[in-house]
Design an enzyme around this catalytic site. Structure first.
Site, short mmCIF file in Angstrom:
data_model
loop_
_atom_site.label_atom_id
_atom_site.label_comp_id
_atom_site.label_asym_id
_atom_site.label_seq_id
_atom_site.Cartn_x
_atom_site.Cartn_y
_atom_site.Cartn_z
N ASP A 42 -56.15 16.60 -102.50
CA ASP A 42 -57.37 17.35 -101.67
C ASP A 42 -58.41 16.62 -100.76
O ASP A 42 -58.35 15.60 -99.97
CB ASP A 42 -57.88 18.29 -102.57
C1 NOJ Z 1 -60.24 21.79 -100.08
C2 NOJ Z 1 -59.15 23.00 -100.65
O1 NOJ Z 1 -60.21 22.62 -102.32
C3 NOJ Z 1 -58.00 23.10 -101.19
O2 NOJ Z 1 -57.50 23.94 -102.08
C4 NOJ Z 1 -57.28 23.46 -99.39
O3 NOJ Z 1 -55.44 24.13 -100.30
C5 NOJ Z 1 -57.40 22.09 -99.13
N1 NOJ Z 1 -58.82 22.53 -98.47
C6 NOJ Z 1 -56.38 22.24 -97.63
O4 NOJ Z 1 -57.26 23.27 -96.79
#
Ligand code: NOJ
Length: 709
Positions: free
Chosen positions: A263
């Site tokens: 993430d």
């Molecule tokens: C953080 C989020 O937790 C995740 O779900 C998302 O896909 C990513 N950012 C990318 O935007």
């Protein structure tokens, strides 16, 4: 490209080129202004380096991505195309109801169609991979990201996870209109302690495997191409650097062969969490653990080369990770066509097509849940109806992942009502009606009162400590219900909200969730009876925050509560609220009464490897056609570990014409009875079971059977 060519390509790449393939940066790194003072400066790299990275986050738009792809490939030593990944969660330009609502349809086919439509729109805009489905099990609505999950139940979430993957990917991700899916957030991100986003999870091995891991497993079995690691720790170990989780559980046990991506800055955050010494250490740990792509940190970019060159990290691990990324590019067909389906013509043809708008409306018809109705609904056309609350006139009803959605297309409830019910006189007012407005509301035949949260109060980082309605909405409810008893509460939001006063005093309660671009039409059609509601709660609605976390699927303590909602001393219960939720998982009404017969079993003993059938008849006692979601729950009476009092094991959506009766059958197999025993073997233990087949998780329509060796 054949495997040999991919291997030749890999063999020809330098260590730094390989590492760049494992880095994902967002669009800010590719704009001329940002290059001088922006994030690239913080990440300490030359201006060309972002163009040499392997994948890009969050960019979209056919022309823009064609152009960016050209610029990136021109700077790549081997002209390797980039993958464009984005959060297409419940739609791209057309927003569908939020996933917690999609779960409430209990209709995996619908989820598949939604994902397929989202893929069509997004692929036309040049997107290759979506960071969806999010399948984190959610049992604590304080967590703002409930909105993104399909709910509290492992069986329902698994069915939905697989459906989303099928919808996005089809049988071949290189085909037109298909994109690769990325299941997230591995693992158990939906269980942060106290419902506070990014917090640690404290979860037993049994609960992890039995409940939380199942939906990810289902996505893997459905062929999902990517998995995203979660921000949180499990057992105090950050998921992103957890070798056991990513290699033993995900790759070995679940058989995942695709790409693992962190993430956003999750690799870097392990330093702040205090489990990596510095960013180079974090990079080393993450790659060893099995995290292939580092999203939005400079850990791999600046921290990995030294460890590879010194031999601290085996280059073989780097090669494996890079090969997985190259294979994904190859499967997407990017070596042959680096733009894939991205074209301005296709954008015009696909985005907001009539077919997709019709699907958006049908989706909201299926996801809206009627929770209470004393007979006031459906309303009759031609009456005088009050419509109260800012939410009725708000376009902020799409969901927090509507980042790409076109807000100008969002239909408000007011617009839908005025368009669909021209003979009805509507009296509108906002969250703070004046005394004159209240007088008009008092004179209405009924009032639609819009309460809850708009999209700005839900989603990532939007945790709350208290899930009650806001003070303002509680006051609004008392003012309106004081002048007009015929109040229908429409509850908006991405999380279950505690609404005990509303549930008691309103004549009807409808959980609208966040219904998407055209969902308001469906809400209006349900209120006026053009559509018979069929949604069922994907997540229980508690009485209050103090009950959290909560689920219909509970265990017996040694001191279980007798069948009463009153307090009983020295048993496991609360003095102030019942143990059960206000509205339990699976609940939801239609405008028809449905009669169930008792379940009939083909045999009441299953021998190992055999199957039996359990059947009921369901009869529509009403005068309109209806879809009934018939639910199957099973309890394993005794086990080597304690077993839940009931677990969802099947459901079927059955269409019934007025007064029609149908037989509904479920197959009961040994596999359905399997669980993780005291030694963590996944097995079914011989003994007694009860099954129930009925309308919701409260059904008492049961029969007993045994599993025998
Ligand atoms: C953080 C989020 O937790 C995740 O779900 C998302 O896909 C990513 N950012 C990318 O935007």
């Amino acid at each position: 490209m054949d495997r040999q060519k991919l291997e030749n390509l890999l063999a020809d790449m330098s260590v730094s080129e390989k590492i760049e393939q494992l880095v994902q940066l967002h669009g800010g790194f590719f704009g001329e202004v940002d290059m001088i003072t922006g994030p690239a400066a913080e990440f300490k790299m030359d201006a060309d380096r972002p163009y040499r990275t392997g994948t890009v986050l969050g960019e979209h738009g056919a022309e823009h991505l064609r152009n960016l792809q050209d610029r990136m490939m021109a700077k790549q030593p081997h002209r390797i195309p980039a993958i464009f990944m984005a959060d297409v969660i419940h739609g791209y330009k057309t927003a569908f109801p939020v996933p917690i609502a999609i779960g409430s349809s209990f209709d995996p086919d619908l989820a598949e169609e939604i994902a397929s439509a989202a893929a069509e729109e997004a692929s036309a805009a040049g997107v290759h991979v979506t960071f969806s489905p999010m399948v984190d099990l959610v049992r604590d609505p304080r967590w703002g990201r409930c909105m993104e999950s399909t709910g509290e139940d492992p069986y329902l979430n698994s069915a939905m996870a697989a459906a989303f993957v099928r919808g996005f990917q089809g049988d071949d991700i290189s085909k037109k209109g298909k994109i690769a899916a990325c299941v997230k957030h591995f693992a158990a991100y939906g269980a942060p302690v106290a419902g506070r986003d990014y917090n640690v999870t404290e979860i037993s091995e049994h609960t992890l495997f039995e409940d939380y891991l199942k939906p990810y497993r289902a996505a893997v079995e459905a062929g999902v191409k990517l998995v995203m690691t979660a921000f949180n720790t499990i057992d105090r170990k950050p998921c992103t650097t957890n070798r056991h989780l990513l290699r033993d559980v995900l790759r070995e046990d679940m058989g995942f062969k695709g790409v693992v991506i962190s993430d956003y800055n999750a690799v870097g955050e392990t330093v702040i969490q205090g489990s990596s010494a510095d960013r180079a250490d974090a990079a080393k740990k993450a790659l060893i653990a099995g995290c292939d792509i580092d999203m939005m940190s400079d850990c791999y970019l600046n921290g990995l080369e030294g460890a590879i060159k010194s031999g601290e990290v085996d280059e073989k691990l780097l090669d494996e990770a890079v090969m997985r990324v190259l294979e994904l590019k190859n499967e997407l067909g990017l070596f042959e066509n680096p733009y894939k389906d991205g074209s301005a013509e296709r954008e015009k043809e696909v985005i907001f097509s009539e077919k997709i708008q019709a699907l958006g409306r049908r989706a909201a018809e299926e996801t809206t849940v009627l929770l209470k109705n004393d007979g006031i609904l459906p309303l009759k056309n031609g009456q005088k109806i009050g419509v109260v609350g800012d939410l009725a006139q708000s376009k902020e009803i799409v969901g927090s992942w509507s980042i790409f959605a076109d807000a100008s297309r969002t239909v408000t409830l007011r617009e839908a009502l005025e368009k669909l019910c021209p003979e009805t006189e509507f009296v509108f007012s906002g969250d703070a009606p004046t005394e004159t407005e209240l007088e008009k509301i008092a004179s209405c035949d009924a009032v639609l009162l819009c309460l809850g949260e708009d999209q700005s109060r839900t989603g990532e980082s939007m945790s709350v400590a208290d899930i009650s309605l806001s003070d303002g909405h509680r006051e609004l409810f008392s003012r309106v219900s004081a002048v007009n008893k015929n109040t229908v509460a429409l509850i908006y939001g991405g999380r279950p909200l505690a609404i005990p006063e509303v549930a008691k005093a309103a004549r009807a309660v409808v959980e609208v969730w966040l219904p998407g671009t055209v969902g308001s039409y469906a809400v209006a059609d349900i209120i006026f009876g053009k559509v018979n509601p069929s949604g069922r709660l994907s997540m229980s609605i508690p009485y209050c925050s103090g009950q959290l976390p909560i689920s219909y699927s509970l265990f017996n303590t040694g001191r279980p509560k007798p069948e009463t909602d009153s307090f009983v001393r020295y048993v496991s219960n609360y003095m102030d609220v019942p143990n059960r939720p206000l509205y339990s998982f699976g609940c939801g009404l239609s405008y028809c009464e449905i009669a169930y017969s008792e379940p009939i079993l083909s045999k009441n003993v299953i021998r190992r490897g055999e199957k039996i059938t359990a059947s009921v008849s369901v009869e529509n006692m009403g005068d309109s056609a209806v879809t009934e979601t018939v639910q199957l729950y099973i309890r394993d009476i005794k086990g080597s570990v304690v077993r839940p009092l009931r677990e969802l094991k099947g459901f079927k959506r059955v269409g019934l014409e007025p007064h029609e009766k149908k037989n509904v059958e479920f197959e009961i197999s040994e596999d359905m009875l399997k669980f993780y025993d005291a030694e963590m073997n996944f097995t079914a233990e011989a003994g007694g079971f009860t099954l129930w087949i009925g309308h919701d998780s409260l059904t008492k329509n049961g029969a007993d059977f045994r599993l025998e060796d």
